[in-house]
Write an enzyme that holds these catalytic residues in place. Structure first.
Site, PDB file in Angstrom:
ATOM      1  N   ASP A 158     -54.279 -60.273   5.030  1.00 14.64           N
ATOM      2  CA  ASP A 158     -53.124 -59.417   5.308  1.00 14.64           C
ATOM      3  C   ASP A 158     -51.810 -60.175   5.258  1.00 14.64           C
ATOM      4  OD1 ASP A 158     -54.478 -57.162   5.813  1.00 14.64           O
ATOM      5  OD2 ASP A 158     -54.381 -57.312   7.991  1.00 14.64           O
TER       6      ASP A 158
ATOM      7  N   ALA B  46     -51.639 -60.037  19.166  1.00 17.65           N
ATOM      8  CA  ALA B  46     -50.216 -60.392  19.305  1.00 17.65           C
ATOM      9  C   ALA B  46     -49.738 -60.236  20.748  1.00 17.65           C
ATOM     10  CB  ALA B  46     -49.376 -59.524  18.375  1.00 17.65           C
TER      11      ALA B  46
ATOM     12  N   ALA C 281     -44.324 -64.420  17.608  1.00 12.99           N
ATOM     13  CA  ALA C 281     -44.993 -65.002  18.782  1.00 12.99           C
ATOM     14  C   ALA C 281     -45.917 -66.143  18.388  1.00 12.99           C
ATOM     15  CB  ALA C 281     -45.798 -63.920  19.490  1.00 12.99           C
TER      16      ALA C 281
ATOM     17  N   PRO D 149     -80.698-103.152  45.423  1.00  9.42           N
ATOM     18  CA  PRO D 149     -80.819-103.100  46.900  1.00  9.42           C
ATOM     19  C   PRO D 149     -80.256-101.795  47.454  1.00  9.42           C
ATOM     20  CG  PRO D 149     -79.302-104.849  46.190  1.00  9.42           C
ATOM     21  CD  PRO D 149     -79.909-104.288  44.964  1.00  9.42           C
TER      22      PRO D 149
ATOM     23  N   MET E 229     -45.592 -52.767  16.490  1.00  8.66           N
ATOM     24  CA  MET E 229     -44.895 -52.101  15.377  1.00  8.66           C
ATOM     25  C   MET E 229     -43.713 -51.265  15.865  1.00  8.66           C
ATOM     26  SD  MET E 229     -48.355 -50.821  13.442  1.00  8.66           S
ATOM     27  CE  MET E 229     -49.251 -50.496  14.937  1.00  8.66           C
TER      28      MET E 229
ATOM     29  N   VAL F 286     -57.456 -54.274  17.162  1.00  2.77           N
ATOM     30  CA  VAL F 286     -56.224 -53.824  17.819  1.00  2.77           C
ATOM     31  C   VAL F 286     -55.223 -53.524  16.703  1.00  2.77           C
ATOM     32  CG1 VAL F 286     -54.362 -54.400  19.404  1.00  2.77           C
ATOM     33  CG2 VAL F 286     -56.665 -55.243  19.855  1.00  2.77           C
TER      34      VAL F 286
ATOM     35  N   VAL G 189     -72.861 -96.147  37.166  1.00  5.16           N
ATOM     36  CA  VAL G 189     -73.203 -96.508  35.798  1.00  5.16           C
ATOM     37  C   VAL G 189     -74.683 -96.239  35.555  1.00  5.16           C
ATOM     38  CG1 VAL G 189     -73.384 -98.439  34.193  1.00  5.16           C
ATOM     39  CG2 VAL G 189     -71.394 -98.245  35.687  1.00  5.16           C
TER      40      VAL G 189
ATOM     41  N   GLY H 206     -54.017 -61.255  14.191  1.00  8.94           N
ATOM     42  CA  GLY H 206     -54.361 -60.848  15.558  1.00  8.94           C
ATOM     43  C   GLY H 206     -55.828 -60.534  15.702  1.00  8.94           C
ATOM     44  N   ASP H 207     -56.112 -59.404  16.313  1.00  7.65           N
ATOM     45  CA  ASP H 207     -57.496 -58.968  16.518  1.00  7.65           C
ATOM     46  C   ASP H 207     -57.786 -57.810  15.568  1.00  7.65           C
ATOM     47  OD1 ASP H 207     -59.884 -58.907  18.692  1.00  7.65           O
ATOM     48  OD2 ASP H 207     -59.392 -56.877  18.014  1.00  7.65           O
TER      49      ASP H 207
ATOM     50  N   LYS I  93     -50.461 -54.482   3.240  1.00  3.09           N
ATOM     51  CA  LYS I  93     -50.193 -53.060   3.024  1.00  3.09           C
ATOM     52  C   LYS I  93     -48.731 -52.737   3.286  1.00  3.09           C
ATOM     53  CE  LYS I  93     -53.506 -52.480   5.895  1.00  3.09           C
ATOM     54  NZ  LYS I  93     -54.467 -51.939   6.838  1.00  3.09           N
TER      55      LYS I  93
HETATM   56  N1  SAH Z   1     -54.158 -56.653  14.679  1.00  9.10           N
HETATM   57  C1  SAH Z   1     -52.881 -57.200  15.071  1.00  9.10           C
HETATM   58  C2  SAH Z   1     -51.802 -56.137  15.111  1.00  9.10           C
HETATM   59  C3  SAH Z   1     -51.485 -55.551  13.786  1.00  9.10           C
HETATM   60  S1  SAH Z   1     -50.198 -54.352  13.902  1.00  9.10           S
HETATM   61  C4  SAH Z   1     -53.018 -57.884  16.429  1.00  9.10           C
HETATM   62  O1  SAH Z   1     -54.022 -57.734  17.093  1.00  9.10           O
HETATM   63  O2  SAH Z   1     -52.087 -58.597  16.798  1.00  9.10           O
HETATM   64  C5  SAH Z   1     -48.817 -55.297  13.436  1.00  9.10           C
HETATM   65  C6  SAH Z   1     -47.903 -55.525  14.605  1.00  9.10           C
HETATM   66  O3  SAH Z   1     -48.412 -56.564  15.425  1.00  9.10           O
HETATM   67  C7  SAH Z   1     -46.531 -55.986  14.215  1.00  9.10           C
HETATM   68  O4  SAH Z   1     -45.701 -54.880  13.854  1.00  9.10           O
HETATM   69  C8  SAH Z   1     -46.053 -56.614  15.486  1.00  9.10           C
HETATM   70  O5  SAH Z   1     -45.651 -55.638  16.418  1.00  9.10           O
HETATM   71  C9  SAH Z   1     -47.320 -57.235  16.017  1.00  9.10           C
HETATM   72  N2  SAH Z   1     -47.445 -58.666  15.686  1.00  9.10           N
HETATM   73  C10 SAH Z   1     -48.354 -59.254  14.910  1.00  9.10           C
HETATM   74  N3  SAH Z   1     -48.185 -60.588  14.874  1.00  9.10           N
HETATM   75  C11 SAH Z   1     -47.140 -60.849  15.659  1.00  9.10           C
HETATM   76  C12 SAH Z   1     -46.461 -62.031  16.060  1.00  9.10           C
HETATM   77  N4  SAH Z   1     -46.852 -63.241  15.635  1.00  9.10           N
HETATM   78  N5  SAH Z   1     -45.420 -61.903  16.911  1.00  9.10           N
HETATM   79  C13 SAH Z   1     -45.041 -60.718  17.369  1.00  9.10           C
HETATM   80  N6  SAH Z   1     -45.629 -59.580  17.030  1.00  9.10           N
HETATM   81  C14 SAH Z   1     -46.663 -59.634  16.191  1.00  9.10           C
END
Ligand code: SAH
Length: 488
Positions: free
Chosen positions: A271, A355, A435, A43, A406, A329, A23, A325-326, A293
């Site tokens: 998006d 993803a 996912a 002590p 995709m 990517v 403590v 996602g990223d 898109k």
């Molecule tokens: N920038 C995103 C990818 C965009 S391309 C990333 O980094 O995750 C879009 C594709 O990502 C989708 O066609 C699918 O294949 C995948 N995707 C995105 N979110 C998803 C999810 N929650 N579960 C499974 N696939 C996913």
């Protein structure tokens, strides 16, 4: 409020801790950081406490007294802490300190405390103390953890910079309102963003430029009118664009940085893959604009988005471009920053959980595994109608995991193409749809039978395909959504 929060200067002040165990160690650690000169009387003093204070003991700052407590040690101290496991002794220390009118804290005994140690968020020189007045210290600590995540580390440096410039700002901006506006602009804008990104020198430079500009404006307004007490309007500047990875949908998978920028946004372009729950975390009064898109008209739409970002930034707005996602990517983030760069707009890019990572973790399919896969490929499964080759020859390594983005719409062409190119028909493959979301579904099979299985199951998009021996681990490692299986 039955205690009043004050910030106590303990630098070079003598304080006494009665007790030499764990403590005492915790309190000594905190108080040493505040610069106090610590005397410990007990002590027995543990090796850890001795090690903690060794340097200060050697320099004469701290003192360790290996003796039983005596009230003579109280004399001249600014505060007293009793942290022994002897209740009667703790009471004694409390009574002695009260007699001398020295504030005392008996650790974990609220009725015997004149002051309380709060849970601390330390962004020196900014310090936040949180107290539950002894009612629920664990709750105070949880609150602290939440604040820790919300307040960037760079706050301390920002406050130091402000401290260094304070006198100069006061000299150059005579009105209170003017100074307030100046600091608000600094703390809510580019200066703080640069500081949080660790670009301290640029932050300082920007602040200095802002000051010079404001001073110039003030000088001009004085020559043109007598009314120089009006608030200073900062020159309209370009805003900034934050390209933010929003992850796969579960808001808990956002980064702290993403969340912070989302909460500062004036306008958000998002998006189709950005979930509502994530969108809800953007600043409430930010404009939210859907720019999803369609697969068929990418090029045109992308150029349109670039223009939207640039035009919004040119009106001085803080623009968040939120991507599933990223951003780098399959996110076309690269193209967006090329356009921003060409237009001279400042930007930042914040990574997101892609993803592939979400699908892998949430389906119990490790992307690499000592026994099954030494490398990973992320590839696009998008095949234009009528197009032939998907470069299948590069995807034949049995020790490699291949993740198709995709790819669901082209499942049949992908699987037949891979088999024709020489990948074993029994290679395991998984479809992971949605996912990380509560609606996640996983379907596993082989290159030879996944099309037939999917025809029955009809998993929805967005979905990823994971190909390789690692997929065989799903059966044992799946955990998400399998509450009963885990409990039983
Ligand atoms: N920038 C995103 C990818 C965009 S391309 C990333 O980094 O995750 C879009 C594709 O990502 C989708 O066609 C699918 O294949 C995948 N995707 C995105 N979110 C998803 C999810 N929650 N579960 C499974 N696939 C996913």
């Amino acid at each position: 409020m039955n205690t009043f929060p004050l910030f106590f200067k303990l630098d070079n002040q003598p304080i006494l801790i009665v007790g030499g165990g764990e403590v005492a160690q915790r309190k000594a650690d905190l108080l040493a950081r505040a610069g106090a000169c610590i005397t410990i009387v007990a002590p027995e003093i543990t090796e850890e406490v001795q090690a903690l204070l060794a340097e200060g003991v050697a320099s004469g700052r701290h003192t360790l007294i290996h003796e039983h407590y005596d009230k003579k040690w109280l004399a001249g101290k600014r505060i007293i802490i009793a942290g022994t496991d002897d209740e009667a002794l703790n009471h004694q220390v409390h009574a002695d300190a009260q007699a001398l009118n020295i504030p005392v804290n008996v650790v974990d005994t609220p009725p015997l405390c004149d002051f309380i140690f709060p849970a601390i968020v330390d962004r020196n020189p900014i310090v936040i103390g949180i107290s539950s007045n002894g009612k629920a210290p664990v709750l105070a600590r949880l609150l602290r953890a939440r604040l820790e995540t919300l307040i960037p580390q760079g706050y301390g440096n920002l406050a130091k910079l402000a401290g260094d410039m304070r006198a100069e700002v006061k000299a150059k901006i005579p009105t209170l309102t003017g100074r307030r506006q100046f600091w608000e602009r600094a703390f809510e804008g580019r200066v703080s963003e640069l500081m949080f990104a660790g670009r301290d020198k640029e932050a300082k430079q920007t602040l200095e430029d802002n000051l010079a500009e404001t001073a110039q404006q003030l000088a001009e307004s004085t020559t043109h009118s007598n009314d120089n007490l009006e608030p200073v309007n900062p020159i309209k500047k370009n805003g900034e664009v934050y390209i933010v990875g929003a992850g796969p949908g579960d808001p808990e998978l956002l980064t702290f940085k993403a969340l912070r920028l989302m909460q500062q946004a004036d306008i958000v372009y998002y998006d189709a893959l950005v979930s509502d729950k994530v969108l809800d975390l953007c600043r409430r009064d930010a404009d939210k604009v859907f720019v999803g898109k369609k697969r068929s008209n990418h090029a045109v739409a992308q150029q349109g988005i670039n223009e939207l970002l640039i035009n919004a930034a040119k009106t001085g707005k803080r623009v968040v471009r939120l991507k599933g996602g990223d951003p780098f990517v399959y996110g076309r983030g690269g193209e967006e920053i090329e356009a921003l760069q060409a237009a001279g707009i400042a930007y930042q890019v914040v990574p997101g959980v892609t993803a592939a990572n979400a699908a892998s973790c949430y389906s119990g399919i490790p992307l690499t595994h000592r026994d099954h896969a030494q490398s990973i490929k992320f590839v696009t499964g998008f095949i234009k109608a009528g197009a032939e080759n998907n470069n299948f020859a590069n995807l034949l390594d049995e020790e490699e995991t291949v993740v198709f983005y995709m790819g669901l719409h082209a499942l049949e062409r992908l699987t037949t193409g891979l088999i024709a190119a020489g990948r074993h028909p029994e290679t395991p493959i998984a479809i992971v749809a949605h996912a990380s979301l509560p609606t996640q579904q996983v379907l596993t099979g082989t290159l030879a039978d996944i099309v037939r299985k999917q025809a029955h199951t009809n998993l929805p998009t967005p979905a990823l395909l994971i190909l390789g021996k690692v997929v065989s681990l799903h059966e044992t490692l799946a955990w998400f959504g399998l509450v009963e299986r885990v409990i039983l």
